[in-house]
Design an enzyme around this catalytic site. Structure first.
Site, PDB file in Angstrom:
ATOM      1  N   LYS A 193      -9.265  -5.151  11.029  1.00  0.00           N
ATOM      2  CA  LYS A 193     -10.363  -4.483  10.322  1.00  0.00           C
ATOM      3  C   LYS A 193     -11.653  -4.416  11.138  1.00  0.00           C
ATOM      4  CE  LYS A 193      -8.561  -5.721   5.846  1.00  0.00           C
ATOM      5  NZ  LYS A 193      -8.786  -6.198   4.501  1.00  0.00           N
ATOM      6  N   THR A 240      -5.272  -3.386   7.734  1.00  0.00           N
ATOM      7  CA  THR A 240      -5.212  -4.758   7.223  1.00  0.00           C
ATOM      8  C   THR A 240      -5.213  -5.744   8.378  1.00  0.00           C
ATOM      9  OG1 THR A 240      -4.093  -6.213   5.645  1.00  0.00           O
ATOM     10  CG2 THR A 240      -2.658  -4.789   6.948  1.00  0.00           C
ATOM     11  N   GLY A 296     -13.149 -14.445   8.181  1.00  0.00           N
ATOM     12  CA  GLY A 296     -12.733 -13.196   8.826  1.00  0.00           C
ATOM     13  C   GLY A 296     -13.317 -11.986   8.125  1.00  0.00           C
ATOM     14  N   GLY A 297     -12.665 -10.853   8.295  1.00  0.00           N
ATOM     15  CA  GLY A 297     -13.164  -9.593   7.754  1.00  0.00           C
ATOM     16  C   GLY A 297     -13.307  -9.599   6.243  1.00  0.00           C
ATOM     17  N   ASP A 309     -12.714  -3.112   0.095  1.00  0.00           N
ATOM     18  CA  ASP A 309     -12.206  -4.436  -0.300  1.00  0.00           C
ATOM     19  C   ASP A 309     -13.122  -5.166  -1.280  1.00  0.00           C
ATOM     20  OD1 ASP A 309      -9.791  -4.543   1.056  1.00  0.00           O
ATOM     21  OD2 ASP A 309     -10.719  -5.265   2.903  1.00  0.00           O
ATOM     22  N   ASN A 314     -11.740  -0.998   6.222  1.00  0.00           N
ATOM     23  CA  ASN A 314     -10.342  -1.063   5.754  1.00  0.00           C
ATOM     24  C   ASN A 314      -9.782   0.314   5.395  1.00  0.00           C
ATOM     25  OD1 ASN A 314     -11.537  -0.594   3.196  1.00  0.00           O
ATOM     26  ND2 ASN A 314      -9.860  -1.654   2.182  1.00  0.00           N
ATOM     27  N   GLY A 334     -12.374 -19.319   4.717  1.00  0.00           N
ATOM     28  CA  GLY A 334     -12.119 -18.322   5.756  1.00  0.00           C
ATOM     29  C   GLY A 334     -13.389 -17.588   6.116  1.00  0.00           C
ATOM     30  N   SER A 337       0.812  -1.224   0.000  1.00  0.00           N
ATOM     31  CA  SER A 337       0.000   0.000   0.000  1.00  0.00           C
ATOM     32  C   SER A 337       0.847   1.276   0.000  1.00  0.00           C
ATOM     33  CB  SER A 337      -0.969  -0.002   1.183  1.00  0.00           C
ATOM     34  OG  SER A 337      -1.948  -0.981   0.975  1.00  0.00           O
ATOM     35  N   TYR A 372      -1.243 -11.526  -1.768  1.00  0.00           N
ATOM     36  CA  TYR A 372      -0.481 -11.114  -2.947  1.00  0.00           C
ATOM     37  C   TYR A 372       0.997 -11.049  -2.586  1.00  0.00           C
ATOM     38  CZ  TYR A 372      -0.463  -6.690  -0.454  1.00  0.00           C
ATOM     39  OH  TYR A 372      -0.296  -5.729   0.511  1.00  0.00           O
TER      40      TYR A 372
HETATM   41  P1  NDP Z   1      -8.924 -12.045   9.514  1.00  0.00           P
HETATM   42  O1  NDP Z   1      -7.900 -12.124  10.590  1.00  0.00           O
HETATM   43  O2  NDP Z   1     -10.145 -11.238   9.730  1.00  0.00           O
HETATM   44  O3  NDP Z   1      -9.422 -13.565   9.166  1.00  0.00           O
HETATM   45  C1  NDP Z   1      -8.513 -14.565   8.947  1.00  0.00           C
HETATM   46  C2  NDP Z   1      -9.227 -15.864   8.578  1.00  0.00           C
HETATM   47  O4  NDP Z   1      -8.197 -16.792   8.245  1.00  0.00           O
HETATM   48  C3  NDP Z   1     -10.051 -16.495   9.672  1.00  0.00           C
HETATM   49  O5  NDP Z   1     -11.215 -17.097   9.100  1.00  0.00           O
HETATM   50  C4  NDP Z   1      -9.127 -17.595  10.245  1.00  0.00           C
HETATM   51  O6  NDP Z   1      -9.812 -18.714  10.726  1.00  0.00           O
HETATM   52  C5  NDP Z   1      -8.393 -17.999   8.981  1.00  0.00           C
HETATM   53  N1  NDP Z   1      -7.083 -18.578   9.215  1.00  0.00           N
HETATM   54  C6  NDP Z   1      -5.976 -17.959   9.721  1.00  0.00           C
HETATM   55  N2  NDP Z   1      -4.930 -18.814   9.732  1.00  0.00           N
HETATM   56  C7  NDP Z   1      -5.377 -19.984   9.210  1.00  0.00           C
HETATM   57  C8  NDP Z   1      -4.772 -21.243   8.942  1.00  0.00           C
HETATM   58  N3  NDP Z   1      -3.491 -21.477   9.232  1.00  0.00           N
HETATM   59  N4  NDP Z   1      -5.532 -22.210   8.387  1.00  0.00           N
HETATM   60  C9  NDP Z   1      -6.829 -21.983   8.088  1.00  0.00           C
HETATM   61  N5  NDP Z   1      -7.466 -20.823   8.316  1.00  0.00           N
HETATM   62  C10 NDP Z   1      -6.748 -19.835   8.873  1.00  0.00           C
HETATM   63  O7  NDP Z   1      -8.142 -11.602   8.182  1.00  0.00           O
HETATM   64  P2  NDP Z   1      -8.644 -10.718   6.940  1.00  0.00           P
HETATM   65  O8  NDP Z   1      -9.948 -11.254   6.488  1.00  0.00           O
HETATM   66  O9  NDP Z   1      -8.526  -9.292   7.258  1.00  0.00           O
HETATM   67  O10 NDP Z   1      -7.490 -11.029   5.845  1.00  0.00           O
HETATM   68  C11 NDP Z   1      -7.337 -12.332   5.357  1.00  0.00           C
HETATM   69  C12 NDP Z   1      -6.286 -12.398   4.252  1.00  0.00           C
HETATM   70  O11 NDP Z   1      -6.690 -11.630   3.116  1.00  0.00           O
HETATM   71  C13 NDP Z   1      -4.917 -11.841   4.662  1.00  0.00           C
HETATM   72  O12 NDP Z   1      -3.949 -12.712   4.160  1.00  0.00           O
HETATM   73  C14 NDP Z   1      -4.848 -10.492   3.966  1.00  0.00           C
HETATM   74  O13 NDP Z   1      -3.524 -10.139   3.684  1.00  0.00           O
HETATM   75  C15 NDP Z   1      -5.635 -10.767   2.707  1.00  0.00           C
HETATM   76  N6  NDP Z   1      -6.237  -9.565   2.110  1.00  0.00           N
HETATM   77  C16 NDP Z   1      -5.825  -9.134   0.885  1.00  0.00           C
HETATM   78  C17 NDP Z   1      -6.395  -8.021   0.308  1.00  0.00           C
HETATM   79  C18 NDP Z   1      -5.936  -7.558  -1.027  1.00  0.00           C
HETATM   80  O14 NDP Z   1      -6.183  -6.410  -1.354  1.00  0.00           O
HETATM   81  N7  NDP Z   1      -5.337  -8.393  -1.834  1.00  0.00           N
HETATM   82  C19 NDP Z   1      -7.453  -7.248   0.984  1.00  0.00           C
HETATM   83  C20 NDP Z   1      -7.843  -7.812   2.227  1.00  0.00           C
HETATM   84  C21 NDP Z   1      -7.231  -8.914   2.782  1.00  0.00           C
HETATM   85  P3  NDP Z   1     -10.301 -18.865  12.285  1.00  0.00           P
HETATM   86  O15 NDP Z   1     -11.656 -18.214  12.365  1.00  0.00           O
HETATM   87  O16 NDP Z   1     -10.375 -20.323  12.438  1.00  0.00           O
HETATM   88  O17 NDP Z   1      -9.276 -18.197  13.138  1.00  0.00           O
END
Ligand code: NDP
Length: 264
Positions: free
Chosen positions: A64, A60, A123-124, A100, A85, A121, A17, A209
């Site tokens: 978030k 990030t 998460g956010g 996003d 974000n 996944g 970024s 990425y």
């Molecule tokens: P969050 O922390 O909100 O969520 C992470 C998720 O990943 C959760 O569902 C978690 O599961 C799961 N998780 C983490 N580690 C593992 C693992 N080892 N095995 C399986 N599941 C796992 O993260 P975000 O949603 O904010 O971001 C997620 C990814 O997306 C990041 O890598 C981020 O860099 C990328 N991203 C890229 C963007 C882009 O512009 N290209 C924009 C936004 C995000 P659990 O609930 O079980 O903990």
């Protein structure tokens, strides 16, 4: 007066970024500068933002949802999903947005006839994408390691499973929104599940990425049409930059300048 921006995350050293936004500011002579801030404790986001004297920020992983909590006001799509974000300092008030999901829709524009999507996944990022997909009339399945975060998606009436009760379907697109593979070499689910999933989809996207994750590598090995998170990053960045510059620069110009930073 110069404007100051930053990205908050943990980890944050991998983030492109700063390069993207600074390319726009520098090339267009816009008086602003964008840095990165490692933030351990998400509850400290607001005080850190104002202590640094920022005009705006991106947020990030994993902050978030904390960013949503920190805002004085949340606008647009971010309000629906509780995930922020992009932050703007509007006369001392913290305003939150989410760019996003629209960034991702831009990224998958070239994938045709998408109807059934599996999101890995919960998460956010998964929230943002799932909500957007539903609004676009697509069928969405969610697969997550733990049950806890699935409640949100069950409330949206989406098909949800954990690794234990997952049943395979045919998908048009599988999206990895987990952080598995970001700072490690993990797959987003056990290998046998990922193999089955990849054998039953036409397209694959990874939100990560800057590296080929083990998930994306497996998809490539199976000769699937796939892409990493770079276009998503570009899409969300263009929309965030519009907010940072108060819509003084048009979208196409921002995109053109930002794209150059991917060549560095
Ligand atoms: P969050 O922390 O909100 O969520 C992470 C998720 O990943 C959760 O569902 C978690 O599961 C799961 N998780 C983490 N580690 C593992 C693992 N080892 N095995 C399986 N599941 C796992 O993260 P975000 O949603 O904010 O971001 C997620 C990814 O997306 C990041 O890598 C981020 O860099 C990328 N991203 C890229 C963007 C882009 O512009 N290209 C924009 C936004 C995000 P659990 O609930 O079980 O903990």
């Amino acid at each position: 007066m110069h404007k100051f921006f930053s990205i908050f995350g943990n980890p944050v050293s991998h983030s492109r970024s700063p390069l993207m936004h600074n390319a726009v500011f520098k090339n267009l002579n816009y008086k602003a500068c964008y840095t990165r801030t490692l933030l351990q404790d998400g509850t400290k986001l607001k005080e850190t933002f104002f202590a640094l004297g920022l005009d705006g920020a991106n947020v990030t992983v994993p902050h978030k949802e904390s960013a949503y909590e920190a805002c004085d006001e949340v606008r647009g799509f971010a309000k629906k999903i509780g995930v922020v974000n992009t932050l703007i300092n509007e006369n001392g008030k913290l305003i939150g947005y989410n760019t996003d999901a629209d960034g991702f829709m831009y990224a998958i524009n070239e994938f045709k006839n998408i109807k059934n999507i599996l999101v890995l996944g919960a998460g956010g990022t998964a929230k943002a994408l799932a909500q957007k997909f539903v609004e676009e009339g697509l069928h969405v399945n969610i697969l997550n390691r733990n049950q806890a975060r699935l409640a949100y998606f069950q409330n949206l009436d989406l098909e949800c499973s954990t690794w234990d009760d997952f049943v395979i379907q045919k998908y048009d697109l599988v999206v990895n929104t987990t952080s598995a593979g970001l700072g490690d070499e993990n797959l987003p689910a056990p290998k046998e599940i990922i193999d089955t999933i990849l054998n039953n989809t036409r397209y694959v996207a990874d939100a990560i990425y800057g590296k080929v994750t083990p998930f994306l590598q497996l998809a490539k090995d199976k000769q699937l049409t796939c892409k990493d998170g770079a276009d998503m990053l570009l899409g969300q960045g263009v929309l965030a930059n519009e907010l940072f510059c108060n819509f003084e620069i048009d979208k196409e110009t921002i995109k053109k300048e930002m794209q150059k930073s991917f060549l560095y």
